[in-house]
Motif scaffolding. Structure first.
Motif, PDB file in Angstrom:
ATOM      1  N   LEU A 184       0.903  -1.275   0.144  1.00 30.33           N
ATOM      2  CA  LEU A 184       0.000  -0.252  -0.180  1.00 30.33           C
ATOM      3  C   LEU A 184       0.817   1.425   0.062  1.00 30.33           C
ATOM      4  N   ILE A 185       1.957   1.213   0.554  1.00 29.52           N
ATOM      5  CA  ILE A 185       2.957   2.397   0.525  1.00 29.52           C
ATOM      6  C   ILE A 185       3.439   2.556  -0.583  1.00 29.52           C
ATOM      7  N   ALA A 186       3.863   1.495  -1.464  1.00 26.37           N
ATOM      8  CA  ALA A 186       4.301   1.402  -2.699  1.00 26.37           C
ATOM      9  C   ALA A 186       3.265   2.327  -3.746  1.00 26.37           C
ATOM     10  N   ALA A 187       1.899   1.640  -3.584  1.00 27.91           N
ATOM     11  CA  ALA A 187       0.976   2.326  -4.575  1.00 27.91           C
ATOM     12  C   ALA A 187       0.768   3.687  -4.267  1.00 27.91           C
ATOM     13  N   LEU A 188       0.622   3.958  -2.729  1.00 30.76           N
ATOM     14  CA  LEU A 188       0.273   5.417  -2.781  1.00 30.76           C
ATOM     15  C   LEU A 188       1.413   6.422  -2.450  1.00 30.76           C
ATOM     16  N   SER A 189       2.645   6.052  -2.768  1.00 30.55           N
ATOM     17  CA  SER A 189       3.791   6.781  -2.888  1.00 30.55           C
ATOM     18  C   SER A 189       3.925   7.787  -3.933  1.00 30.55           C
ATOM     19  N   GLY A 190       2.998   7.509  -4.946  1.00 36.34           N
ATOM     20  CA  GLY A 190       2.754   8.472  -6.184  1.00 36.34           C
ATOM     21  C   GLY A 190       1.832   9.572  -5.819  1.00 36.34           C
ATOM     22  N   PRO A 191       0.770   9.410  -5.517  1.00 36.28           N
ATOM     23  CA  PRO A 191      -0.041  10.306  -5.179  1.00 36.28           C
ATOM     24  C   PRO A 191       0.161  11.179  -3.954  1.00 36.28           C
ATOM     25  N   VAL A 192       0.808  10.538  -2.968  1.00 37.18           N
ATOM     26  CA  VAL A 192       1.088  11.313  -1.773  1.00 37.18           C
ATOM     27  C   VAL A 192       2.491  12.106  -1.765  1.00 37.18           C
ATOM     28  N   LEU A 193       3.530  11.560  -2.199  1.00 34.72           N
ATOM     29  CA  LEU A 193       4.935  11.745  -2.107  1.00 34.72           C
ATOM     30  C   LEU A 193       5.173  12.325  -3.812  1.00 34.72           C
ATOM     31  N   GLY A 194       4.674  11.861  -4.660  1.00 42.27           N
ATOM     32  CA  GLY A 194       4.977  12.342  -5.966  1.00 42.27           C
ATOM     33  C   GLY A 194       5.971  11.435  -6.378  1.00 42.27           C
ATOM     34  N   GLU A 195       6.158  10.298  -5.994  1.00 46.62           N
ATOM     35  CA  GLU A 195       7.219   9.161  -6.445  1.00 46.62           C
ATOM     36  C   GLU A 195       6.792   8.552  -7.478  1.00 46.62           C
ATOM     37  N   ARG A 196       7.760   8.197  -8.590  1.00 43.44           N
ATOM     38  CA  ARG A 196       7.398   7.333  -9.548  1.00 43.44           C
ATOM     39  C   ARG A 196       7.549   5.752  -9.315  1.00 43.44           C
ATOM     40  N   VAL A 197       6.361   5.120  -9.418  1.00 41.58           N
ATOM     41  CA  VAL A 197       6.281   3.479  -9.417  1.00 41.58           C
ATOM     42  C   VAL A 197       6.359   2.844 -10.651  1.00 41.58           C
ATOM     43  N   GLY A 198       7.253   2.115 -10.937  1.00 47.95           N
ATOM     44  CA  GLY A 198       7.496   1.393 -12.278  1.00 47.95           C
ATOM     45  C   GLY A 198       6.662   0.254 -12.579  1.00 47.95           C
ATOM     46  N   TRP A 199       6.541  -0.453 -13.602  1.00 47.41           N
ATOM     47  CA  TRP A 199       5.421  -1.305 -13.923  1.00 47.41           C
ATOM     48  C   TRP A 199       5.954  -2.736 -12.932  1.00 47.41           C
ATOM     49  N   ARG A 200       7.170  -2.917 -12.613  1.00 50.22           N
ATOM     50  CA  ARG A 200       7.547  -3.944 -11.891  1.00 50.22           C
ATOM     51  C   ARG A 200       7.035  -3.837 -10.671  1.00 50.22           C
ATOM     52  N   ARG A 201       6.925  -3.056  -9.903  1.00 54.03           N
ATOM     53  CA  ARG A 201       6.332  -2.720  -8.565  1.00 54.03           C
ATOM     54  C   ARG A 201       4.664  -2.830  -8.487  1.00 54.03           C
ATOM     55  N   TRP A 202       4.222  -2.119  -9.846  1.00 54.60           N
ATOM     56  CA  TRP A 202       2.777  -2.372  -9.825  1.00 54.60           C
ATOM     57  C   TRP A 202       2.527  -3.768  -9.901  1.00 54.60           C
ATOM     58  N   ALA A 203       3.007  -4.507 -10.679  1.00 47.11           N
ATOM     59  CA  ALA A 203       2.932  -6.053 -10.819  1.00 47.11           C
ATOM     60  C   ALA A 203       2.973  -6.666  -9.382  1.00 47.11           C
ATOM     61  N   ALA A 204       4.148  -6.314  -8.731  1.00 48.30           N
ATOM     62  CA  ALA A 204       4.120  -6.892  -7.542  1.00 48.30           C
ATOM     63  C   ALA A 204       3.067  -6.427  -6.380  1.00 48.30           C
ATOM     64  N   ILE A 205       2.492  -5.407  -6.483  1.00 49.40           N
ATOM     65  CA  ILE A 205       1.431  -4.731  -5.753  1.00 49.40           C
ATOM     66  C   ILE A 205       0.030  -5.451  -6.207  1.00 49.40           C
ATOM     67  N   ALA A 206      -0.071  -5.795  -7.493  1.00 50.48           N
ATOM     68  CA  ALA A 206      -1.092  -6.680  -8.000  1.00 50.48           C
ATOM     69  C   ALA A 206      -0.913  -8.112  -7.391  1.00 50.48           C
TER      70      ALA A 206
END
Length: 291
Positions: free
Chosen positions: A110-132
């Motif tokens: 959840l931290i990885a998924a929310l780091s974009g909208p909350v902190l403006g960090e870029r989340v790559g496709w590999r981490r999105w796959a891991a989140i899924a």
């Protein structure tokens, strides 16, 4: 960081997870007998005393510890953590330690998924796959549609969401405030809000349970002290994977002390969640090395 420091930091993280698991077991026992809000309130009284004692010993004392340019965010962090603790302890009572922790281990995802909208960090496709993959694991644990779905199963997921947001806000305030300042605000604002709410739910407590309450307070402060020492000795990326041991220790406590059962779907789901979380941590580490 030396190899010896990293090794000691890892052992301290293992000890930290063990202490926090014991704290969860005691919390489950007390919240099964008394109101959750009262239990958390008393725990926060000791926690606030602990953070104030730590602040007094540091240079600048309380004034330096409390100094911040972002008091509203710091106060919100403290209230958010206190709320998350109440929700998670309620989950222990309703669902048990094993299933609650199995779902709660999704918070790094959840931290990885929310780091974009909350902190403006870029989340790559590999981490999105891991989140899924991790959330497939959560669904396996919860089994929606496979049995009569319990609304209570969403309680530890709500706690994981709150803890993830708390973690992101901690990183956000760290841009301007020291760890000591954040620690001070966490303990004091949590104690204030829990006292305002918890006093309305005061119940007489038996002498043996006051002993358990004292042990809960000591394990809470002791766990935070160990965690501080862990991060002083070793980099977070080196020790963070070992935080998942809290799931192992809490599950053992649930099995041995509270007579809980280890369901196959929980083992499979938790395995996916932990694996996805470890991959996410590894990708974050690779990103930090490149930067």
């Amino acid at each position: 960081m030396s190899a010896d420091n990293t090794r000691l930091g890892i052992w301290l993280m293992v000890a930290t997870t063990f202490v926090f698991a014991m704290q969860d077991g005691i919390s489950r026992h007390l919240a099964g007998e008394y109101n959750v809000l009262m239990v958390v309130m008393i725990r926060y009284w000791f926690f606030a005393a602990f953070v104030i004692a730590v602040a007094v010993r540091k240079a600048g004392g309380l004034r330096a510890a409390a100094a911040t340019e972002q008091p509203l965010v710091q106060a919100f962090r403290g209230v958010l953590l206190a709320t998350e603790i109440c929700v998670m302890i309620l989950a222990f009572v309703l669902l048990g330690l094993i299933e609650s922790h199995a779902v709660f281990t999704s918070y790094p995802l959840l931290i990885a998924a929310l780091s974009g909208p909350v902190l403006g960090e870029r989340v790559g496709w590999r981490r999105w796959a891991a989140i899924a993959v991790g959330f497939v694991g959560v669904l396996i644990i919860l089994q929606p549609g496979m049995r009569v779905f319990q609304i209570e199963a969403l309680i530890p997921l709500a706690a994981a969401f709150m803890f993830a947001l708390y973690g992101l806000l901690t990183r956000y305030v760290a841009r301007k405030d020291s760890a000591a300042t954040s620690f001070f605000w966490t303990g004091t604002t949590g104690a204030v809000v829990m006292t305002a709410v918890g006093l309305w739910f005061w119940e007489p407590m038996s002498a043996p349970d006051w002993g358990w309450m004292a042990l809960l307070c000591v394990t809470g402060a002791g766990g935070h002290f160990l965690l501080i020492k862990t991060y002083e000795l070793a980099e977070a990326s080196a020790v963070q994977p070992f935080a998942y041991l809290q799931l192992v220790f809490a599950s053992a406590l649930g099995l041995l002390v509270f007579g809980e059962t280890l369901e196959t779907n929980v083992v499979i789901g938790a395995g996916l969640v932990v694996s996805a979380g470890l991959f996410t941590l590894w990708r974050q580490r690779q990103k930090e090395l490149r930067d």
